[in-house]
Motif scaffolding. Structure first.
Motif, PDB file in Angstrom:
ATOM      1  N   LEU A  36       0.818  -1.210   0.000  1.00  0.00           N
ATOM      2  CA  LEU A  36       0.000   0.000   0.000  1.00  0.00           C
ATOM      3  C   LEU A  36       0.853   1.261   0.000  1.00  0.00           C
ATOM      4  N   GLN A  37       2.070   1.180   0.551  1.00  0.00           N
ATOM      5  CA  GLN A  37       2.991   2.323   0.528  1.00  0.00           C
ATOM      6  C   GLN A  37       4.009   2.236  -0.604  1.00  0.00           C
ATOM      7  N   GLY A  38       3.906   1.233  -1.438  1.00  0.00           N
ATOM      8  CA  GLY A  38       4.842   1.094  -2.543  1.00  0.00           C
ATOM      9  C   GLY A  38       5.796  -0.072  -2.345  1.00  0.00           C
ATOM     10  N   SER A  39       6.306  -0.602  -3.465  1.00  0.00           N
ATOM     11  CA  SER A  39       7.146  -1.800  -3.439  1.00  0.00           C
ATOM     12  C   SER A  39       8.633  -1.502  -3.589  1.00  0.00           C
ATOM     13  N   LYS A  40       8.999  -0.224  -3.715  1.00  0.00           N
ATOM     14  CA  LYS A  40      10.401   0.134  -3.886  1.00  0.00           C
ATOM     15  C   LYS A  40      10.885   0.896  -2.657  1.00  0.00           C
ATOM     16  N   VAL A  41      11.979   0.438  -2.078  1.00  0.00           N
ATOM     17  CA  VAL A  41      12.493   1.047  -0.869  1.00  0.00           C
ATOM     18  C   VAL A  41      13.993   0.777  -0.774  1.00  0.00           C
ATOM     19  N   GLU A  42      14.731   1.714  -0.204  1.00  0.00           N
ATOM     20  CA  GLU A  42      16.160   1.496   0.040  1.00  0.00           C
ATOM     21  C   GLU A  42      16.310   0.862   1.416  1.00  0.00           C
ATOM     22  N   ILE A  43      17.073  -0.211   1.483  1.00  0.00           N
ATOM     23  CA  ILE A  43      17.153  -0.958   2.734  1.00  0.00           C
ATOM     24  C   ILE A  43      18.543  -1.549   2.915  1.00  0.00           C
ATOM     25  N   ASP A  44      18.982  -1.611   4.158  1.00  0.00           N
ATOM     26  CA  ASP A  44      20.242  -2.253   4.520  1.00  0.00           C
ATOM     27  C   ASP A  44      19.922  -3.697   4.913  1.00  0.00           C
ATOM     28  N   PHE A  45      20.419  -4.654   4.147  1.00  0.00           N
ATOM     29  CA  PHE A  45      20.096  -6.059   4.390  1.00  0.00           C
ATOM     30  C   PHE A  45      20.966  -6.700   5.481  1.00  0.00           C
ATOM     31  N   MET A  46      21.844  -5.928   6.090  1.00  0.00           N
ATOM     32  CA  MET A  46      22.697  -6.513   7.114  1.00  0.00           C
ATOM     33  C   MET A  46      21.872  -7.112   8.256  1.00  0.00           C
ATOM     34  N   ARG A  47      20.778  -6.417   8.637  1.00  0.00           N
ATOM     35  CA  ARG A  47      19.956  -6.933   9.732  1.00  0.00           C
ATOM     36  C   ARG A  47      19.314  -8.269   9.344  1.00  0.00           C
ATOM     37  N   LEU A  48      18.970  -8.424   8.073  1.00  0.00           N
ATOM     38  CA  LEU A  48      18.414  -9.697   7.609  1.00  0.00           C
ATOM     39  C   LEU A  48      19.415 -10.830   7.842  1.00  0.00           C
ATOM     40  N   MET A  49      20.688 -10.573   7.542  1.00  0.00           N
ATOM     41  CA  MET A  49      21.715 -11.591   7.731  1.00  0.00           C
ATOM     42  C   MET A  49      21.976 -11.866   9.207  1.00  0.00           C
ATOM     43  N   LEU A  50      22.120 -10.792   9.989  1.00  0.00           N
ATOM     44  CA  LEU A  50      22.472 -10.968  11.396  1.00  0.00           C
ATOM     45  C   LEU A  50      21.365 -11.652  12.189  1.00  0.00           C
ATOM     46  N   LYS A  51      20.118 -11.390  11.811  1.00  0.00           N
ATOM     47  CA  LYS A  51      18.990 -12.018  12.512  1.00  0.00           C
ATOM     48  C   LYS A  51      18.538 -13.327  11.864  1.00  0.00           C
TER      49      LYS A  51
END
Length: 333
Positions: free
Chosen positions: A246-261
């Motif tokens: 609903l807020q859009g599908s494009k966003v800038e994100i740091d994926f480091m948290r995905l890896m660490l968690k």
């Protein structure tokens, strides 16, 4: 009862606002192999219908261009190789389109008997949200008893369903909503914690509610700025399931948290999937969820109903986000 040759449907004149929805006269379709023809008594209204009307969500190849993804009614004819449901059966069905009509085709494997105690309006509010929640929270999200589920948009049709099913299957449920009234409605449905996202930071609220651990499963239809915040709110080995943007599908994100968690961020659509993938969801719902519906332990929340001819007003209400639960069109009966 033999169906007539023509019917009234709601067509989309052109992409645009609710006013582009208009009644049309079209032929009544004939069921093909594996299909049933349903005399529609009620049809659910959903966000994908709005997106289709706006020109953002075209029907998949071979699907009807008439909006409407869920119906309830009576089977009046069956196609080749259909043993059940038989003519005269009361069914609720997930369809790929065509629901805003007096008659609609449904795949027999996705036309389920209406649970005891539900009328046609309530039954029409079941398929889209219950298929979506089961598939994404329990299949893709693998929610287990004792885990914490975070549901964004807790007073939407999806949200009210996810809260109830999460609680029914032993999870602790946290949710977000946009007002004190909506948060109260979420708590009445069983949510353990309801966060007013206009006044509170849901990340901080989730951390507080879980003693700093975070949510094991997050069901998100917002996207946009919620995506990196979901990564913050998720527990170690958390699963984030994306079902809309609903807020859009494009966003800038740091994926480091995905890896660490060790997070899993997955997502899915339902409409375009073949019957062979939807049928197992239907069977699981009939086995595990239909008894809950029949017992009144988990029921669709109906905010408003409109006659079929007032589909435009139903869409305007949907877009206002003032509703709590489902909006349903009354078609016959």
């Amino acid at each position: 009862m033999k169906p007539p040759s023509t019917q009234t449907v709601i067509g989309i004149r052109e992409p645009g606002g609710p006013e582009v929805l208009r009644p049309e006269i079209r032929p009544v379709p004939l069921p093909g192999a594996g299909q049933v023809l349903v005399r529609v008594h009620a049809a659910g209204v959903n966000r994908p219908d709005v997106a289709q009307r706006q020109g953002h969500y075209p029907p998949p190849p071979g699907a009807s261009d008439i909006p409407g993804l869920e119906i309830a009614g009576e089977v009046v004819a069956v196609g080749e190789s259909v043993a059940a449901p038989a003519p005269g059966s009361r069914v609720t069905a997930l369809v790929t389109g065509g629901g805003y009509a007096e008659y609609c085709l449904a795949d027999a494997e996705l036309a389920l008997p209406i649970p005891d105690g539900l009328d046609f309006v309530a039954a029409a509010a079941v398929p889209e949200t219950f298929f979506t929640v089961w598939s994404n929270v329990f299949d893709r999200g693998a929610l287990r008893p004792g885990e914490t589920l975070l549901v964004h948009g807790g007073t939407s049709g999806i949200g009210t369903t996810a809260i109830q099913l999460g609680k029914a299957f032993g999870a602790r449920v946290l949710t977000t909503a946009g007002s004190a009234e909506k948060c109260a409605a979420c708590r009445q449905l069983g949510a353990d914690v309801a966060v007013n996202y206009r006044d509170e930071d849901f990340v901080a609220a989730v951390k507080t509610a879980t003693g700093g651990r975070g949510a094991d499963v997050i069901l998100d239809m917002v996207g946009g700025s919620y995506i990196p915040r979901n990564y913050q709110a998720a527990a170690q080995d958390g699963r984030i399931v994306q079902i809309a943007f609903l807020q859009g599908s494009k966003v800038e994100i740091d994926f480091m948290r995905l890896m660490l968690k060790r997070l899993t961020h997955t997502g899915a659509t339902l409409r375009s999937r073949p019957v062979s993938e939807k049928a197992p969801i239907a069977r699981a719902l009939r086995e595990y969820v239909w008894p809950l519906l029949a017992a009144g332990r988990c029921l669709p929340v109906i905010h408003a109903t409109f006659p079929l001819a007032e589909a435009a007003q139903a869409h305007a209400l949907m877009e206002s986000s003032a509703h709590i639960g489902k909006i349903v069109l009354r078609v016959a009966g």
